[in-house]
Each structure stands twice: as C-alpha cells, then as structure tokens.
Design an enzyme around this catalytic site. Structure first.
Site, short mmCIF file in Angstrom:
data_model
loop_
_atom_site.label_atom_id
_atom_site.label_comp_id
_atom_site.label_asym_id
_atom_site.label_seq_id
_atom_site.Cartn_x
_atom_site.Cartn_y
_atom_site.Cartn_z
N GLU A 196 38.28 33.62 38.51
CA GLU A 196 37.42 32.45 38.68
C GLU A 196 36.95 31.92 37.32
OE1 GLU A 196 34.58 33.78 41.72
OE2 GLU A 196 36.04 33.16 43.24
N GLU B 137 26.74 36.30 51.90
CA GLU B 137 27.26 35.01 51.44
C GLU B 137 27.98 34.24 52.55
OE1 GLU B 137 29.81 35.30 48.04
OE2 GLU B 137 30.35 33.19 48.12
N ASP C 288 37.77 37.35 50.43
CA ASP C 288 36.47 37.29 49.78
C ASP C 288 35.34 37.46 50.79
OD1 ASP C 288 34.52 36.96 47.92
OD2 ASP C 288 34.88 34.84 47.56
#
Ligand code: GCU
Length: 697
Positions: free
Chosen positions: A303, A410, A382
């Site tokens: 990332e 998340e 993820d």
C-alpha cells in the site's frame, strides 16, 4: 457512578459484590497473604501483588495482611500452616517461565456440606510473569464463580509463545482504523507522559496474557519514523518500562526507508554496505537506550510503503537487513506479508489479489534469518467478515510465522455494530491446512508444534482508543478480552469466553450478562447475514469501510471485485477456469474449494462465479439466500433491541442507554444493507423473492 459503569475498568475488578455470603466464602483466603519472591519495585511480581491486593479490596472490601519472604515466585492465600501440608509434587513441579499452577483447597468437611470453607490457596509462577498471569486467573475465578471458591488444581501455560497486540496509533493522536477516540499514547507528535490510561491498558493486556505490543501504526509516516532517533528514544524507553512492569515487551513499527529519511543516504537497498552499516549503528543506538525492546514490525512494499522491491531485491533481503542489525541485541523483525498490487486495473481479470502473499513469499522459504517472523493476515484479502485461511500460513516450514487478526472492527461493524469475533478467529485457528499431514491446524502451527519454528504465535490489531470505555461500543471490549484468552489457549470455546467476559462485566449470573453472552455469540453470523453474501466480501463504502456500497470497489484499483452480472456473481479462483488461487492449498483443501458442489456455502462466492439459480447445500438458491439472510439479519437486530429494552433495570442506566443507542444504529445499518443489497440483486437478476417481501424494483 462506579468506574465499571463508564467502562474504564473493563473486565478488571471494579465493583463490590452485593452478596455478603459470597464474600464470606472467599474470606478465609483473602485475609492473609504470604508472598515469596525477590521483589523488584518495577517488576511483574510487584504488579502481581498490587493487582491481587487491589482486586480483593475492590470486590470484597477486605484488606489482606501481606507478609513478604524471599524465595521463588509463590503466593499463599489463607492459612500458611495448612498450605505447608500441600503435597510436595505440586510445590516443586518445574514450570515454564510463563506458566502457573493454582491449587485451591477446601477444608475437610464436618457435616457442613452446604457451605464448605476454603482453607488455603497456593499460586506458583514459573517466573514473576507466570505469577502475574496466575493472579489475574484467580481474580477471574473470583469474578465468574457465583458460589465462592471450589477445590481446584489448575495448571496453565500459554499455547502461543508470542501473543502480540499491534497499535495502529499515529503520533498526531489519530488511530488508523480507530473507532474509539484518539490515541492513548500520542498527541501533537509527542509521546504522552505516563498516565492511568497507559497503565490501565498494560493491566488489561496482561490480565489476558498478552506479552508483546507494537506501539505505532504499521504505516510509519514522517514523525513516527523519528521514534528511533535520540530525541524520542528516552520517551520510548519510558513507555517500554510501563509495559515491562506488566511483563509486556514493546516493539516499534519501523520505516523501511529510514536510511533515506533519517540518515541522508540516497538508497535503502538492502544489499548496500552503507545501508547495512546505517542500520547496525541505528540498532546500537536504539538498544543502548531501550535494551529490552522486542524489535521492529515492518510493512514494506505494501500500500505504497517503501520496501526492497524498489531496488530489485526481494523480501528476504529486506527482512534480513534489519534482522542482522537487531540480532546482537536479541531483537526480532516482524515482517508483514500484506504485499499486493494496490494499483490494479479492474479490467485485468488475470491478476488476483488473493494470490499475492503466497506468490511473493512462498518461494523465499529457508532464506529468512532466525530472528525474522513473517506476520500473515488470517485471510488472503483483508480482514473481511468471512475469508478462507491464508494459504501461506504453514506453507513455509523453515520460516517463523505468526497469524495476524484484526480486533479493530474495520470491516465488521466498526464498533458501532456488535460483532464478536472470537468465533471467526476460532474458525481460522481450527482450520486444518494439511500442510504437514492431517492435524496441521493453524493453531498448532502458530504454537510452533508443526514446523520447527523458533518463534511463533498470534498478533492482532488493537481496537482501543481514549474513549472512557476503551472500545467505543462497550460490547467491543469482549473482542479484546477474547483475543487475549484465545491467544493464551486457542482451545477455549467461544461460549466460555463470551460467558467470562459477560460475567466479569455485567455480574455473574445476572440477566444482563446472560443476554449479552447470547447476543455476542449470535453477532458474527448476524453481521455476516446482512452484509456481503457467501464470502464474496467488500461491497462497502470505499476507504471508509462501514456502510453498504455494492459497487464501491467494483471498478477500483484495489483488486476487490464481486463480478456480479445479470446471470451470476462471484470470483472464479479455481484452477480449472479461474485465477488458480485454489492451487495454493494442500490437496485436501484444494479439492474441496475447487468444486462448487463441495465448497462450503459460506465461501462459495469467494471461490466460484455461479448463477443466481445455483442451489446451495442449504437447499436454497444463491439469490434466495441473499434475500432471506438479509431480511433475517435485519430482523434479528430488531429482536435484540426489544430484548435489551426489557433489561433496562438490570444494567446501570448509562451503559443501558449506550448499548441501546448502538443497537438502534446497527438496526439502521442492517436495514440499509438489506434494502440496498436486495434491490441491487433483484435489479441485476430480475428474479423475484419467493416470499414476495418488499424489494425496491
Ligand atoms: C487495511 C487497512 C489499512 C491498513 C492495512 C494494513 O488495508 O484498511 O488501513 O493500513 O490494512 O494492514 O496494513
């Protein structure tokens, strides 16, 4: 108001027991304590004593008299004369460093069967840390046994050598993917002074057996890069000392490009001599200031973070560079495997993000130094609500590995919606990889029992912030607690963990605790039932990751697609016709995942693109499953609200209202997911709901 009603005490002792009989039953053990140890003021032994005496006072109002003698870490509660008669073996059994044994002996009965009296308890630790874990176990017993002490011989040692928490805190005071306020560690690019919050957090972590923490975000920005410089190292040391008192070893996330950003070099090439020397000197400086530092966590080539790829090197080169620098000081490099192309072209159907970690790392097996541990996310994507286990885990027999979970919710409700993740983590831990024959489960690999790992275990991204109750949603505390309990013993059942947390938080055997336990256990399936279906994942608002947006990531660069069209949905990852990802598993799992008929329903769309009319093992078609489960999920949340309202008088008002408001928010979210997802698939497929419920055509 008690501290526990605001939630700051979390599951630690905070409120006096209301039942005098319960106190009476424990009294014989709690009035006199003899401690044997070489007491160091800043050591975990001192914390153990403090916790025990403080906990007893909180729960019972009793103030034990304390006698301190020299010796190995040992506590005697109650009558030392009687304890002296305890069998020799129990007293001398060799213990591993983190282990403890706890014997509670009830007095021989003279007809008083109804109310047996405790006589003594002996708690021995393999070290001061072991003793600290034993003290917390005893306090947990006190909090969860409604009828006083019971005769018991408990021998415990943690299954996972490393039980680590990763903070994603930034020095400006923000927390990446934080849903419970700001950082307890930083503000305005400074490390905060010692505070009740930081100490409180160390206590919480130690109470469930966590033994390592990394204190800054894996995305190491400009200010955090400076944590390893002389201006900040004294503050780093201060923080490390706080955790040290609770037996927790501190790590820092390091910036791979530090030689450029701090050292003024023009390269961070891992094979360059100047770069090697720079890291060696840096390690010397760091360890002179913080000799006990655990080491570094590194997110490289991930990332947009810098890494060895820039220099045409691989991840073994990168990790070994740092490992060699830390080795003289006993430091470890936790090297993350979350490496994938985040600039993918959605038109390119041949690239599959799920393949990336395995493709990048698998062939490097055997090339990593002994003080490197690869940190591998539990799934290949993820932290979605449902993913298969990462095929990389266990696939590198000569490379130390830990599995990384995410306690921060998340993608699982962001601590606004309840989602108790222990059952999800257990699903991963129990998964048999078959990579070294049957029984090569994730939990056995993590425990270092399958391959000759010298270091292994589990790590997880923290969910705490500076909110009073630590976790935003009060019930999200159960995830932090649960991760620690599972890291200690992955065989603990989800219901046992949920029951422990509920009892410690809402009182043992109370209606509120019973309902909360039930709700927690239902919550992961419920969250799954109204969000993305059958393992396909995503469908969330880009970047933000909470609310529904079915096509939010469909035409993006992130490699996260569902490929829904008018006839079907899902990602073909088979070897026969798809991306070949399935081929990364051992044959036993490969065969199951490759076949749409064998593949478990909950992962079907992760592995296969199927028509909406495909019939699941449950007997329903995919489209009907989508409709039904979204309606059921949203209804379930409404039912929770109705039941919680009935318990108004059973919880303190503040916490009652807090949970009610969160559940109401969850109901709105579930309704929105339900209607958007159902409408989307109705419009795509044109297939009506068999039960003719409301769809928005
Ligand atoms: C997720 C998350 C990021 C985080 C990353 C990681 O992609 O959204 O915020 O940095 O995981 O684990 O490194």
């Amino acid at each position: 108001m008690t501290s526990s009603s605001r939630g700051s005490a979390a599951w630690l002792p905070a409120d006096r027991w209301q039942d005098p009989e319960r106190i009476e039953r424990w009294r014989p053990l709690l009035e006199r304590i003899e401690a044997r140890m070489e007491l160091r003021p800043e050591g975990p032994g001192a914390s153990a004593l403090q916790e025990l005496v403080g906990g007893i006072k909180m729960l019972t109002g009793l103030s034990p008299s304390l006698t301190l003698k020299a010796g190995s870490p040992l506590l005697i509660l109650g009558s030392p004369e009687s304890a002296a008669r305890s069998s020799g073996e129990w007293n001398t059994l060799p213990l591993a460093e983190e282990a403890y044994v706890l014997r509670i002996k009830m007095a021989d009965e003279d007809g008083n069967q109804a109310c047996p009296k405790a006589e003594y308890a002996i708690l021995r630790g393999g070290s001061e840390r072991g003793l600290l874990y034993g003290v917390f176990a005893l306090l947990r017993l006190m909090g969860t046994q409604p009828h006083g002490p019971r005769e018991s011989d408990i021998a415990e040692a943690p299954r996972n050598p490393l039980r680590m928490i990763d903070q994603w805190d930034n020095m400006d005071g923000s927390v990446e993917r934080g849903y419970s306020g700001g950082s307890i560690f930083y503000r305005d690019n400074r490390i905060l002074p010692e505070s009740d919050r930081i100490i409180g957090y160390a206590r919480l972590l130690a109470s469930v057996g966590i033994n390592a923490i990394s204190v800054n975000n894996v995305n190491v920005h400009r200010e955090e890069t400076k944590l390893i410089t002389s201006s900040l190292l004294p503050d780093v040391k201060r923080l490390s000392d706080i955790f040290g008192r609770y037996g927790i070893r501190m790590f820092l996330s390091a910036n791979y490009a530090a030689p450029l950003e701090l050292g003024g070099l023009d390269t961070a090439d891992p094979l360059n001599e100047d770069v090697k020397q720079w890291w060696r000197r840096k390690a010397e400086e760091i360890y002179a200031a913080v000799p006990e530092l655990g080491g570094f966590v590194v997110k490289a080539d991930s990332e947009n973070r810098p890494g060895p790829f820039t220099y045409g090197r691989d991840h073994a080169d990168g990790a070994n560079l740092l490992a060699d620098a830390l080795a003289p000081y006993g430091g470890t490099v936790m090297w993350r495997c979350f490496v994938y192309d985040c600039h993918q072209d959605w038109r390119d159907r041949s690239t599959d993000r799920a393949r990336a970690a395995y493709d990048h790392f698998r062939d490097l097996d055997g090339r990593f130094r002994d003080n490197v541990i690869l940190q591998i996310k539990n799934g290949p994507m993820d932290f979605q609500v449902r993913e298969p286990v990462s095929p990389l885990f266990g696939a590198m027999p000569q490379t130390n590995q830990v599995m990384e979970f995410q306690i921060a919710q998340e993608y699982t409700g962001q601590q606004r919606d309840v989602c108790f993740l222990v059952p999800q983590w257990k699903k991963s831990l129990d998964f048999d990889t078959f990579l070294n024959g049957a029984g090569s489960t994730v939990k056995q690999i993590a425990a270092g029992k399958v391959h000759p790992f010298t270091r292994s275990g589990v790590a997880a991204v923290s969910n705490i912030g500076d909110d009073d109750n630590w976790t935003g949603h009060h019930l999200a505390q159960a995830n932090l607690f649960g991760f620690g309990r599972l890291a200690w013993n992955p065989d603990l059942e989800s219901d046992v963990i949920a029951a422990e947390w509920s009892a410690l938080t809402f009182g043992v055997d109370t209606p509120a605790a019973k309902f909360v336990e039930e709700l927690l256990l239902e919550s992961w399936p419920v969250y799954e039932s109204y969000t993305a279906p059958l393992g396909v994942g995503w469908m969330v608002q880009p970047h933000y990751h909470y609310a529904v947006d079915v096509d939010g990531y469909e035409y993006s660069k992130w490699g996260t697609y569902h490929f829904a069209d008018r006839t079907g949905i899902g990602v073909d990852r088979t070897m026969a016709t798809g991306t070949g990802y399935v081929g990364q598993y051992a044959a036993e799992n490969r065969d199951i995942y490759e076949s749409p008929a064998e593949c478990p329903d909950e992962l079907l769309l992760f592995f296969h693109h199927v028509p909406y009319t495909h019939v699941l093992k449950s007997g329903k078609t995919v489209i009907q499953h989508i409709y039904d489960s979204r309606f059921e999920g949203a209804e379930k949340v409404e039912r929770w609200i109705a039941r919680w309202r009935e318990l108004e008088s059973e919880a303190d008002h503040e916490r009652f209202l807090h949970i009610l408001r969160r559940l109401e928010g969850q109901a709105e979210n579930a309704k929105q997911w339900r209607d958007v997802v159902n409408t989307y698939f109705y419009r795509k497929s044109g297939i009506p709901d068999e039960r003719e419920r409301m769809l928005y055509a």
